[in-house]
Design a protein around this motif. Structure first.
Motif, PDB file in Angstrom:
ATOM      1  N   ILE A 176       0.847  -1.196   0.000  1.00 24.73           N
ATOM      2  CA  ILE A 176       0.000   0.000   0.000  1.00 24.73           C
ATOM      3  C   ILE A 176       0.878   1.238   0.000  1.00 24.73           C
ATOM      4  N   GLU A 177       0.483   2.223  -0.795  1.00 24.42           N
ATOM      5  CA  GLU A 177       1.122   3.538  -0.755  1.00 24.42           C
ATOM      6  C   GLU A 177       0.116   4.554  -0.240  1.00 24.42           C
ATOM      7  N   HIS A 178       0.507   5.317   0.787  1.00 23.41           N
ATOM      8  CA  HIS A 178      -0.378   6.311   1.382  1.00 23.41           C
ATOM      9  C   HIS A 178      -0.164   7.667   0.695  1.00 23.41           C
ATOM     10  N   HIS A 179      -1.269   8.347   0.364  1.00 21.82           N
ATOM     11  CA  HIS A 179      -1.195   9.625  -0.339  1.00 21.82           C
ATOM     12  C   HIS A 179      -1.756  10.787   0.477  1.00 21.82           C
ATOM     13  N   GLY A 180      -2.247  10.528   1.686  1.00 23.07           N
ATOM     14  CA  GLY A 180      -2.741  11.598   2.529  1.00 23.07           C
ATOM     15  C   GLY A 180      -4.205  11.923   2.290  1.00 23.07           C
ATOM     16  N   MET A 181      -4.659  13.012   2.905  1.00 20.25           N
ATOM     17  CA  MET A 181      -6.062  13.417   2.824  1.00 20.25           C
ATOM     18  C   MET A 181      -6.284  14.248   1.574  1.00 20.25           C
ATOM     19  N   ILE A 182      -7.286  13.850   0.769  1.00 20.77           N
ATOM     20  CA  ILE A 182      -7.546  14.554  -0.497  1.00 20.77           C
ATOM     21  C   ILE A 182      -8.767  15.472  -0.418  1.00 20.77           C
ATOM     22  N   PHE A 183      -9.647  15.249   0.555  1.00 19.19           N
ATOM     23  CA  PHE A 183     -10.771  16.160   0.798  1.00 19.19           C
ATOM     24  C   PHE A 183     -10.830  16.411   2.304  1.00 19.19           C
ATOM     25  N   ALA A 184     -10.649  17.685   2.689  1.00 14.68           N
ATOM     26  CA  ALA A 184     -10.561  18.031   4.112  1.00 14.68           C
ATOM     27  C   ALA A 184     -11.938  17.975   4.766  1.00 14.68           C
ATOM     28  N   PRO A 185     -11.977  17.860   6.109  1.00 14.92           N
ATOM     29  CA  PRO A 185     -13.258  17.871   6.821  1.00 14.92           C
ATOM     30  C   PRO A 185     -14.014  19.173   6.569  1.00 14.92           C
ATOM     31  N   GLU A 186     -15.341  19.094   6.554  1.00 14.56           N
ATOM     32  CA  GLU A 186     -16.103  17.886   6.796  1.00 14.56           C
ATOM     33  C   GLU A 186     -16.565  17.353   5.435  1.00 14.56           C
ATOM     34  N   ASN A 187     -16.119  16.158   5.069  1.00 11.93           N
ATOM     35  CA  ASN A 187     -16.410  15.640   3.740  1.00 11.93           C
ATOM     36  C   ASN A 187     -16.309  14.123   3.752  1.00 11.93           C
ATOM     37  N   LYS A 188     -17.115  13.489   2.903  1.00  9.92           N
ATOM     38  CA  LYS A 188     -17.082  12.028   2.811  1.00  9.92           C
ATOM     39  C   LYS A 188     -17.781  11.596   1.524  1.00  9.92           C
ATOM     40  N   ASP A 189     -17.973  10.292   1.366  1.00  8.46           N
ATOM     41  CA  ASP A 189     -18.683   9.724   0.202  1.00  8.46           C
ATOM     42  C   ASP A 189     -18.048  10.157  -1.115  1.00  8.46           C
ATOM     43  N   VAL A 190     -16.733  10.087  -1.186  1.00  9.86           N
ATOM     44  CA  VAL A 190     -16.017  10.440  -2.416  1.00  9.86           C
ATOM     45  C   VAL A 190     -16.079   9.271  -3.399  1.00  9.86           C
ATOM     46  N   LEU A 191     -16.265   9.574  -4.677  1.00  9.25           N
ATOM     47  CA  LEU A 191     -16.236   8.588  -5.754  1.00  9.25           C
ATOM     48  C   LEU A 191     -15.374   9.127  -6.887  1.00  9.25           C
TER      49      LEU A 191
END
Length: 353
Positions: A176-191
């Motif tokens: 696994i390669e980690h890339h960090g947070m791509i959408f800051a809070p408050e956010n979810k349900d990314v597609l």
């Protein structure tokens, strides 16, 4: 809408998953990202575990400590006047109704594998486990987008500073390669869409505004999958309908001749979660073409109605084979199930805007 629920449903339950720690119990194996790798169906489970409490008067909350790389167990008395324990999923402070103080379980990601899509074996160890300060309360609801030879896995990362969306990638479901947070809070349900459109990557996301606005769907662009911009409002709640409470992306968008088909979840104000569909323009997915007036899948079976948080069907992934859409979905925040629907029937059921 013709819906064929698998006879084996639920396909994976908490009883099928060995706890990562002996002093924990698995209370959920649900909301899994779905992909095909080699000759297997990969179900990337959200596994929720909670510390076992032998004292009914004690409520325990697990918190990952990034400094020690260990879990710490917070113990609270159930009669503590500072806290509200009404929701079994979260512990809230009475003086702060806008957020929660702790979660009663810790979620992480574990792989289940199947040769036939019906019968799954579950890996013994976690695949992605909390590992930094933005994941101290756990990681939830993964989705998987394959682009070329890489599988991009993104999930809700939960911590005291909020819920954002983080990204990892793999080529073999081992490294696994980690890339960090791509959408800051408050956010979810990314597609993330499975291919570039006119030279750009696109992603759906669901901000949770606190001052104005509602939990509705947006779309964003990127040149590299890491930095997202040109955010546009995409799809909203509908008063008096099945999706009048909150909504968000479900399965990775499906490319059809008529447009990009997104199977999304919508909840009523009474917290009944259903799945619906929206059709987006092939060349400009920020344009909505058509949408479901009625759900394509609603909680009806016993395992969908009853569970840790009942009346919920919530998909994070689907596999399309010809006209068959194999929609894998979490049920009642507890287990995993699958239903087959006709792609053409879904498209024909939509109301054009």
């Amino acid at each position: 809408m013709n819906v064929y629920r698998y006879e084996e449903n639920p396909l994976v339950t908490p009883m099928d998953v060995k706890p990562h720690r002996e002093d924990f119990e698995v209370i959920g194996a649900f909301n899994a990202g779905i992909e095909q790798y080699n000759d297997e169906t990969i179900m990337l489970l959200r596994v929720a575990e909670r510390p076992i409490s032998d004292d009914p008067g004690i409520v325990k909350a697990p918190v990952y400590n990034p400094e020690t790389n260990e879990l710490e167990i917070i113990e609270l008395r159930s009669d503590d006047p500072l806290y509200d324990f009404a929701d079994p999923r979260v512990i809230r402070r009475h003086d702060d109704s806008q957020s929660f103080a702790f979660l009663t379980s810790l979620s992480y990601l574990r792989i289940a594998r199947s040769k036939d899509g019906h019968h799954f074996t579950i890996d013994d160890e976690p695949f992605v486990y909390p590992s930094n300060e933005l994941e101290t309360y756990g990681i939830e609801d993964p989705r998987i987008t394959k682009i070329d030879d890489t599988y991009y896995i993104y999930f809700s990362a939960v911590s005291p500073v909020g819920v954002g969306e983080s990204l990892v990638s793999t080529k073999d479901f081992v490294e696994i390669e980690h890339h960090g947070m791509i959408f800051a809070p408050e956010n979810k349900d990314v597609l993330i869409f499975p291919e570039k459109i006119n030279g750009l990557y696109y992603a759906l996301h669901r901000p949770v505004p606190k001052s104005a606005g509602k939990p509705e769907m947006w779309i964003a662009e990127s040149t590299n999958l890491l930095h997202w911009g040109n955010h546009k409002y995409l799809l909203g709640l509908r008063e008096g309908m099945w999706d009048n409470g909150r909504m968000g992306g479900g399965a990775v968008p499906i490319k059809t001749e008529k447009g990009w088909l997104e199977l999304y979840h919508g909840a009523s104000k009474e917290d009944r979660y259903c799945m619906g569909a929206v059709l987006l323009d092939l060349e400009d997915p920020s344009q909505v073409i058509a949408r479901s007036d009625q759900p394509i899948l609603a909680p009806e079976a016993d395992y969908e109605v009853e569970g840790f948080f009942g009346n919920v069907v919530f998909s994070c992934g689907a596999i399309v084979e010809g006209d068959i859409v194999k929609l894998y979905y979490g049920v009642a925040d507890t287990s995993m199930a699958c239903a087959e629907l006709s792609l053409n029937e879904i498209l024909e059921s939509l109301t054009y805007v």
